[in-house]
Design a protein around this motif. Structure first.
Motif, PDB file in Angstrom:
ATOM      1  N   ARG A 218       0.854  -1.195   0.000  1.00 46.89           N
ATOM      2  CA  ARG A 218       0.000   0.000   0.000  1.00 46.89           C
ATOM      3  C   ARG A 218       0.889   1.244   0.000  1.00 46.89           C
ATOM      4  NH1 ARG A 218      -5.091  -1.843   2.151  1.00 46.89           N
ATOM      5  NH2 ARG A 218      -4.831  -3.817   3.240  1.00 46.89           N
TER       6      ARG A 218
ATOM      7  N   ASP B 183      -2.058   9.100  -3.146  1.00 42.52           N
ATOM      8  CA  ASP B 183      -2.758   8.674  -4.357  1.00 42.52           C
ATOM      9  C   ASP B 183      -1.728   8.589  -5.482  1.00 42.52           C
ATOM     10  OD1 ASP B 183      -5.058   8.840  -2.850  1.00 42.52           O
ATOM     11  OD2 ASP B 183      -5.963  10.463  -3.997  1.00 42.52           O
TER      12      ASP B 183
ATOM     13  N   LEU C 248      -5.688  -6.387  -7.402  1.00 43.55           N
ATOM     14  CA  LEU C 248      -6.376  -5.639  -6.355  1.00 43.55           C
ATOM     15  C   LEU C 248      -7.168  -6.636  -5.506  1.00 43.55           C
ATOM     16  CD1 LEU C 248      -7.619  -2.806  -8.729  1.00 43.55           C
ATOM     17  CD2 LEU C 248      -5.573  -2.773  -7.286  1.00 43.55           C
TER      18      LEU C 248
ATOM     19  N   LEU D 197      -4.824   4.947  -8.402  1.00 43.77           N
ATOM     20  CA  LEU D 197      -4.921   4.161  -7.181  1.00 43.77           C
ATOM     21  C   LEU D 197      -5.012   5.101  -5.982  1.00 43.77           C
ATOM     22  CD1 LEU D 197      -2.225   1.367  -7.685  1.00 43.77           C
ATOM     23  CD2 LEU D 197      -4.706   1.116  -7.747  1.00 43.77           C
TER      24      LEU D 197
ATOM     25  N   THR E   6      -4.730   1.614  -1.114  1.00 45.92           N
ATOM     26  CA  THR E   6      -5.227   0.505  -1.929  1.00 45.92           C
ATOM     27  C   THR E   6      -4.194  -0.613  -1.942  1.00 45.92           C
ATOM     28  OG1 THR E   6      -6.456   2.016  -3.383  1.00 45.92           O
ATOM     29  CG2 THR E   6      -6.024  -0.198  -4.219  1.00 45.92           C
TER      30      THR E   6
ATOM     31  N   HIS F   5      -2.306  -3.497  -3.430  1.00 38.77           N
ATOM     32  CA  HIS F   5      -2.063  -3.905  -4.804  1.00 38.77           C
ATOM     33  C   HIS F   5      -0.719  -4.595  -4.948  1.00 38.77           C
ATOM     34  CE1 HIS F   5      -0.130   0.030  -4.470  1.00 38.77           C
ATOM     35  NE2 HIS F   5       0.602  -0.289  -5.522  1.00 38.77           N
TER      36      HIS F   5
ATOM     37  N   PRO G 283     -10.225   2.498  -7.045  1.00 37.58           N
ATOM     38  CA  PRO G 283      -9.332   2.676  -8.191  1.00 37.58           C
ATOM     39  C   PRO G 283     -10.140   2.967  -9.454  1.00 37.58           C
ATOM     40  CG  PRO G 283      -8.717   0.734  -6.940  1.00 37.58           C
ATOM     41  CD  PRO G 283     -10.038   1.205  -6.397  1.00 37.58           C
TER      42      PRO G 283
ATOM     43  N   HIS H 244      -9.754   2.793 -13.660  1.00 39.16           N
ATOM     44  CA  HIS H 244      -9.006   2.333 -14.831  1.00 39.16           C
ATOM     45  C   HIS H 244      -9.553   3.059 -16.052  1.00 39.16           C
ATOM     46  CE1 HIS H 244      -8.123  -1.151 -17.815  1.00 39.16           C
ATOM     47  NE2 HIS H 244      -7.119  -0.304 -17.792  1.00 39.16           N
TER      48      HIS H 244
END
Length: 110
Positions: free
Chosen positions: A32, A36, A50, A67, A71, A73, A98, A100
């Motif tokens: 994490r 951002d 995720l 992201l 978050t 990941h 998130p 995309h």
């Protein structure tokens, strides 16, 4: 769209991206960040995992991923390696999920 054009497009949003890359099939363990993050694939591909959302997001050249801070990941680089542009924003700049944006860096005529 080339890396310079992607960088210019991010700069037009007030972002100052750095560039990084990895060879084929490199792996990032789950982690994490306290900020951002904006990621744009400039070449190759990378799949972000995720796990808390039960989904994967694959970025190919011109695709963008935002992201939010915190978050969880991980990622796996594709067979051709990857080059990404990355910029950081203060935590809380994005919403909670998130985002995309496939084809973000593609010009309409491409």
């Amino acid at each position: 769209m080339g890396e310079d054009r992607l960088r210019a497009r991010l700069a037009a949003e007030g972002l100052d991206p750095s560039s990084w890359g990895n060879g084929p099939f490199d792996h990032y363990g789950e982690h994490r960040h306290p900020y951002d993050k904006v990621l744009v694939a400039a070449a190759g591909s990378i799949t972000f995992h995720l796990p808390e959302l039960g989904s994967d997001v694959t970025l190919e050249a011109g695709d963008r991923l935002e992201l939010p801070e915190g978050t969880l990941h991980g990622a796996d680089v594709g067979a051709d390696g990857v080059t990404c542009l990355e910029a950081h924003l203060p935590g809380g700049t994005f919403g909670a999920a998130p985002r995309h944006d496939p084809g973000w860096g593609k010009v309409k005529s491409e």
